[in-house]
Design an enzyme around this catalytic site. Structure first.
Site, PDB file in Angstrom:
ATOM      1  N   HIS A   1      13.079  10.907   5.792  1.00  0.00           N
ATOM      2  CA  HIS A   1      13.577  11.053   7.173  1.00  0.00           C
ATOM      3  C   HIS A   1      13.757   9.674   7.819  1.00  0.00           C
ATOM      4  O   HIS A   1      14.740   9.425   8.514  1.00  0.00           O
ATOM      5  CB  HIS A   1      12.573  11.827   8.035  1.00  0.00           C
ATOM      6  CG  HIS A   1      12.383  13.252   7.642  1.00  0.00           C
ATOM      7  ND1 HIS A   1      11.227  13.704   7.059  1.00  0.00           N
ATOM      8  CD2 HIS A   1      13.197  14.330   7.756  1.00  0.00           C
ATOM      9  CE1 HIS A   1      11.326  15.013   6.839  1.00  0.00           C
ATOM     10  NE2 HIS A   1      12.519  15.412   7.240  1.00  0.00           N
TER      11      HIS A   1
ATOM     12  N   GLU B   1      21.421  13.544   1.503  1.00  0.00           N
ATOM     13  CA  GLU B   1      22.178  14.112   0.380  1.00  0.00           C
ATOM     14  C   GLU B   1      21.288  15.011  -0.473  1.00  0.00           C
ATOM     15  O   GLU B   1      21.780  15.761  -1.302  1.00  0.00           O
ATOM     16  CB  GLU B   1      22.773  12.983  -0.477  1.00  0.00           C
ATOM     17  CG  GLU B   1      23.943  12.297   0.214  1.00  0.00           C
ATOM     18  CD  GLU B   1      24.518  11.136  -0.569  1.00  0.00           C
ATOM     19  OE1 GLU B   1      23.981  10.790  -1.651  1.00  0.00           O
ATOM     20  OE2 GLU B   1      25.492  10.530  -0.079  1.00  0.00           O
TER      21      GLU B   1
END
Ligand code: PAF
Length: 281
Positions: free
Chosen positions: A37, A149
């Site tokens: 993150h 991704e």
């Protein structure tokens, strides 16, 4: 960093930034932040003047109440991890996001991409994701938003929703962050026991092995998937899916396909781990 839990406060700050001509970057999360993150937030930082992170465990995208209840909520630790990386952290409640309840909430549904693969296994999951992300885009009004991704199908879903609804947000896909042994960072890794954590890199190793075989010209996808499943099951996983599909359409490969994406999902103990890799054809 400003911690904001009302729409009025959020709008007031964002309006001020927009008036000042500042570029706003956005990273939506469900909290329990790890380095993956933080990489998204760093990327947003590089391309924006102000960064907003949302932390909201979205009930609309959970198909089992037990999973929603068990999802780790670690706000204090998340804020410490973010430090100065974000100017504003938005932490709405379910009542603020869905004031008339989940059933009465207008939904955003992305045809095709939300119905295949993971979407077929978890009906309604991707509608929950697209609905919350669309609402968050409307609230934060960012110039750009960063997504990992690692969640390949989710990223494809957000790209299509943004294009189809002409939302003025640039979607940036950020490469998966991995531990030194290759395991993709994920909140779900927290569910692994010490012994399972030691086995977990075999998921990426199996994926790389399949990628090498594809790159070498093998095209019997059923055979490849079966070999991958055997290797994972022998390593103590319970394989949930190994799919090899067109990297752009997420449907079967055709003679026009330019790349294939390998999508891996497997249980290790209580944790359902996912990973993916794109191989040029
Ligand atoms: O990837 C996630 O954490 C969630 O699906 C997202 C994008 C924050 C929407 O709730």
């Amino acid at each position: 960093m400003q911690l904001v839990s009302t729409i009025e406060q959020l709008r007031a700050t964002v309006t001020e930034w927009r008036r000042a001509g500042l570029r706003i970057g956005f990273v939506p999360t469900m909290g329990n932040l790890h380095n993956g993150h933080l990489e998204l937030v760093r990327r947003a930082r590089q391309q924006a003047d102000r960064v907003v992170v949302s932390i909201f465990v979205n009930p609309l995208q959970f198909d089992r109440a037990a999973d929603l209840d068990a999802y780790p909520r670690t706000l204090e630790q998340d804020c410490e991890r973010l430090g100065d990386l974000a100017e504003l952290v938005f932490t709405p409640t379910p009542a603020l996001m869905y004031p008339h309840g989940q059933q009465q909430q207008t939904k955003v549904s992305v045809p095709g991409v939300s119905e295949v693969l993971e979407g077929a296994l978890r009906p309604g999951h991707f509608d929950g994701v697209s609905t919350v992300v669309c609402k968050l885009f409307n609230l934060v009004q960012p110039d750009l938003a960063c997504f990992g991704e690692k969640d390949y199908q989710q990223l494809a879903l957000i790209r299509k929703m943004t294009a189809d609804l002409n939302l003025p947000v640039e979607i940036i896909g950020v490469p998966t962050v991995r531990a030194d042994d290759g395991l993709a960072l994920s909140s779900r890794n927290g569910y692994l026991t010490e012994a399972e954590r030691a086995q977990a890199p075999e998921l990426a190793a199996t994926m790389n092995w399949l990628a090498e075989r594809l790159a070498a010209g093998e095209r019997d996808l059923e055979r490849l998937a079966a070999d991958g499943r055997t290797r994972l099951d022998n390593a103590g996983f319970r394989t949930d899916g190994i799919d090899m599909v067109d990297a752009d359409t997420l449907t079967e490969l055709t003679e026009h396909s330019r790349a294939v994406v390998i999508l891996m999902a497997a249980f290790l103990g209580k944790a359902r781990l996912i990973d993916n890799q794109v191989v040029a054809l």
